[in-house]
Design an enzyme around this catalytic site. Structure first.
Site, PDB file in Angstrom:
ATOM      1  N   CYS A   1      46.454   4.018 -84.231  1.00  0.00           N
ATOM      2  CA  CYS A   1      46.222   2.813 -85.090  1.00  0.00           C
ATOM      3  C   CYS A   1      46.772   1.628 -86.047  1.00  0.00           C
ATOM      4  O   CYS A   1      46.794   2.817 -86.544  1.00  0.00           O
ATOM      5  CB  CYS A   1      44.399   2.258 -85.096  1.00  0.00           C
ATOM      6  SG  CYS A   1      43.753   0.977 -85.820  1.00  0.00           S
TER       7      CYS A   1
ATOM      8  N   HIS B   1      37.707  -1.723 -88.257  1.00  0.00           N
ATOM      9  CA  HIS B   1      38.820  -1.063 -87.579  1.00  0.00           C
ATOM     10  C   HIS B   1      37.910  -0.840 -86.001  1.00  0.00           C
ATOM     11  O   HIS B   1      39.482  -1.586 -84.928  1.00  0.00           O
ATOM     12  CB  HIS B   1      38.502   0.210 -87.273  1.00  0.00           C
ATOM     13  CG  HIS B   1      38.653   1.574 -85.605  1.00  0.00           C
ATOM     14  ND1 HIS B   1      39.935   1.890 -85.302  1.00  0.00           N
ATOM     15  CD2 HIS B   1      38.314   1.708 -84.778  1.00  0.00           C
ATOM     16  CE1 HIS B   1      40.649   1.430 -84.765  1.00  0.00           C
ATOM     17  NE2 HIS B   1      39.443   2.304 -84.187  1.00  0.00           N
TER      18      HIS B   1
ATOM     19  N   CYS C   1      42.317   2.996 -90.587  1.00  0.00           N
ATOM     20  CA  CYS C   1      42.851   4.600 -90.087  1.00  0.00           C
ATOM     21  C   CYS C   1      43.965   5.389 -91.163  1.00  0.00           C
ATOM     22  O   CYS C   1      44.538   6.059 -90.778  1.00  0.00           O
ATOM     23  CB  CYS C   1      44.102   4.467 -88.726  1.00  0.00           C
ATOM     24  SG  CYS C   1      42.168   3.599 -87.601  1.00  0.00           S
TER      25      CYS C   1
ATOM     26  N   ASP D   1      29.362 -21.952 -79.485  1.00  0.00           N
ATOM     27  CA  ASP D   1      28.835 -21.074 -78.034  1.00  0.00           C
ATOM     28  C   ASP D   1      27.421 -22.835 -78.215  1.00  0.00           C
ATOM     29  O   ASP D   1      27.469 -23.466 -79.335  1.00  0.00           O
ATOM     30  CB  ASP D   1      27.738 -20.519 -77.852  1.00  0.00           C
ATOM     31  CG  ASP D   1      26.379 -20.126 -78.799  1.00  0.00           C
ATOM     32  OD1 ASP D   1      26.371 -20.899 -79.779  1.00  0.00           O
ATOM     33  OD2 ASP D   1      25.930 -18.867 -78.770  1.00  0.00           O
TER      34      ASP D   1
ATOM     35  N   ASP E   1      34.899 -13.666 -75.894  1.00  0.00           N
ATOM     36  CA  ASP E   1      34.508 -13.285 -76.705  1.00  0.00           C
ATOM     37  C   ASP E   1      33.188 -12.069 -76.678  1.00  0.00           C
ATOM     38  O   ASP E   1      32.988 -11.878 -75.700  1.00  0.00           O
ATOM     39  CB  ASP E   1      33.250 -14.445 -77.844  1.00  0.00           C
ATOM     40  CG  ASP E   1      32.389 -14.869 -76.979  1.00  0.00           C
ATOM     41  OD1 ASP E   1      30.611 -14.405 -77.643  1.00  0.00           O
ATOM     42  OD2 ASP E   1      32.472 -14.978 -75.974  1.00  0.00           O
TER      43      ASP E   1
ATOM     44  N   CYS F   1      45.636   0.130 -88.264  1.00  0.00           N
ATOM     45  CA  CYS F   1      44.874  -0.803 -89.128  1.00  0.00           C
ATOM     46  C   CYS F   1      44.647  -0.342 -90.609  1.00  0.00           C
ATOM     47  O   CYS F   1      45.290   0.938 -90.597  1.00  0.00           O
ATOM     48  CB  CYS F   1      43.070  -1.312 -88.820  1.00  0.00           C
ATOM     49  SG  CYS F   1      42.268   0.503 -88.880  1.00  0.00           S
TER      50      CYS F   1
END
Ligand SMILES: [Zn+2]
Length: 378
Positions: free
Chosen positions: A309, A340, A314, A93, A271, A311
């Site tokens: 999920c 997660h 999980c 930014d 973002d 991931c």
């Protein structure tokens, strides 16, 4: 040789689009969510874990990095990618938003913003030219124009005057970026539309930016407290005012339901600190809405954070264990919850990309809202 910056739209569904941005450091699948790496780190996550969640690009904050460790120091150390061990694209930014929200004793003039560091009180000046120089020193792949973001509830003439100044700063940013030599040949510059919630001011802003010409266009000045309804009302017209063949980036957004509604309205990039910050505070995002893992109801819950999920958290850890880590203030709790949440956001983006590609985005969005908001309201 690969090109500096290409944007390809593979499919559209209503106003929603999916495709990819190709840059020298890698491709960015869109719609894209960029985890925020404020101080050269996505807090509580190793870069390789961030990448493993499916993130193609991360965001770095000019304001934080210019104050600590300093842009010149990062440059001496080989640039931000090498410094933090992330070899894929980084968007930085401009520092404009954070200087107004975080620093002390600001003095805003046509030249730029004079301020004191929130860390040690030291005096600094941020101008469009200096912001371009800092982002160049960091080695940013996508550089953001320096702008001013006024509160959306200011009088219209103030919003208009601020937007006009931001457009003059956009030209100065363009000139500063283009003077950057080799860096300008391998990176991209995005302009930022301002004008708060006003359709006419946003249109003027979009036209001025398009006249200057940028690789992509951000929609600035939203997600600053106006509420989702007002944000969506603005997104009903703002993306369509920007060039159709360039990426559109909604800055600082947002909650999962914000992302779905914004993609539905033609936004390609996002973002937000929410998934990482919430993770550290014990909040998990799931397909059935957010969960507060500090809640006693999870104390003996042996299930995963989210059944669907994919991931590694999980697959491995129970809600009961994550509840215990949160209650005990263990660092691992922040790490696992952040991982997660970032993975969930990336799966949400992939699901949206798939739905747009398959021409089923409206049905996806309806199902998502039923599951996510329906359960959250209970
Ligand atoms: Zn998970």
């Amino acid at each position: 040789m690969a090109n500096r910056f290409d944007f390809t739209i593979d499919a559209t569904d209503g106003a929603a689009r999916t495709g990819r941005i190709s840059m020298l450091r890698g491709d960015i699948r869109t719609p894209a969510f960029m985890p925020v790496g404020t101080a050269a780190t996505v807090k509580a996550m190793k870069p390789e874990t961030v990448r493993a969640t499916g993130a193609d690009i991360i965001l770095g904050n000019t304001y934080h990095l210019m104050l600590r460790p300093g842009a010149e120091r990062v440059a001496r150390l080989g640039g931000l990618h090498k410094f933090m061990n992330w070899d894929r694209p980084i968007l930085t930014d401009s520092g404009g938003y954070q200087v107004m929200s975080l620093s002390d004793l600001r003095k805003l003039t046509e030249k730029g913003v004079e301020f004191r560091s929130h860390i040690d009180g030291s005096k600094h000046m941020l101008t469009p030219e200096r912001s371009m120089e800092i982002q160049r020193l960091l080695g940013s792949d996508i550089v953001m124009a320096f702008d001013e973001c006024p509160r959306a509830d200011r009088p219209r003439d103030e919003i208009a005057a601020s937007m006009e100044m931001s457009m003059r700063w956009a030209q100065r940013s363009r000139d500063g970026f283009d003077a950057g030599g080799e860096h300008a040949e391998r990176s991209a510059l995005f302009g930022i539309q301002q004008g708060a919630l006003d359709e006419e001011l946003r249109k003027i802003s979009a036209e001025k930016l398009t006249d200057i010409g940028f690789d992509g266009y951000a929609i600035g000045g939203l997600a600053v407290g106006e509420g989702q309804e007002a944000m969506f009302a603005t997104l009903d017209f703002a993306p369509g005012q920007l060039p159709q063949d360039r990426p559109r980036y909604l800055m600082g957004v947002g909650k999962p339901d914000d992302l779905v509604g914004a993609v539905e309205r033609g936004v390609d990039m996002f973002d937000c600190v929410l998934p990482s910050r919430s993770g550290r505070n014990g909040q998990a995002f799931t397909w059935h809405g957010p969960l507060n893992l500090r809640n006693a109801r999870f104390a003996e819950d042996t299930g995963p954070l989210d059944e669907k999920c994919a991931c590694s958290v999980c697959a491995t850890y129970s809600r009961a264990y994550l509840h215990h880590l949160q209650k005990s203030g263990e660092i691992l709790g922040a790490m696992l919850m952040t991982e997660h949440n970032i993975a969930f956001y990336q799966q949400l983006m992939q699901a949206m990309r798939d739905a747009i590609g398959g021409g089923t985005f409206a049905a996806f969005a309806a199902d998502f809202r039923w599951d996510y908001l329906g359960d959250a309201k209970q």
